[in-house]
Design a protein around this motif. Structure first.
Motif: not given
Length: 138
Positions: A98-110
């Protein structure tokens, strides 16, 4: 009546070993196996059918964008950030890559994760409004 495409019913994922991959999806992701032979397995999870199709080595459902970044072809949605964090923890404990939990600049996290053959998938903490309404999820 307006004719239109209504939903994605089946997704096909290349795998090198149908037996090992189907066991991985069942044991790690909680998929339900509905059919398996030497060339394919049919799994049910995330509200659709997933076909694992026996393929040659070094094939995946991933692709590279214009900037040379490897991309996933599927995003799974979960209901909120706390669920996303719990699934990330569960996947980590199950030794899923798995990768890290990310903030991609839109709502929510991935976050991203990979199966045995390197197929890359995304998980997003936001359920679509239509899905929430249809299944009465608050």
């Amino acid at each position: 009546m307006i004719d239109k495409l209504l939903r994605v019913g089946t997704t096909y994922i290349p795998v090198t070993n149908v037996e090992l991959s189907s066991e991985w999806y069942v044991n790690k992701l909680g998929a339900e196996l509905s059919y398996k032979d030497e060339d394919k397995a049919i799994l049910n999870f995330a509200n659709q059918s997933i076909f694992l199709v026996k393929s040659n080595e070094n094939q995946s459902s991933n692709f590279y964008d214009i900037n040379g970044v490897e991309r996933f072809s599927l995003t799974f949605e979960v209901n909120g950030l706390s669920v996303l964090k719990a699934i990330h923890k569960d996947f980590t404990e199950k030794e899923i890559r798995v990768g890290e939990i990310e903030n991609r600049g839109h709502s929510g996290r991935n976050f991203v994760f990979y199966d045995l053959d390197g197929n890359k998938f995304d998980v997003w903490s936001e359920l679509s409004p239509t899905f929430k309404e249809k299944y009465l999820i608050s």
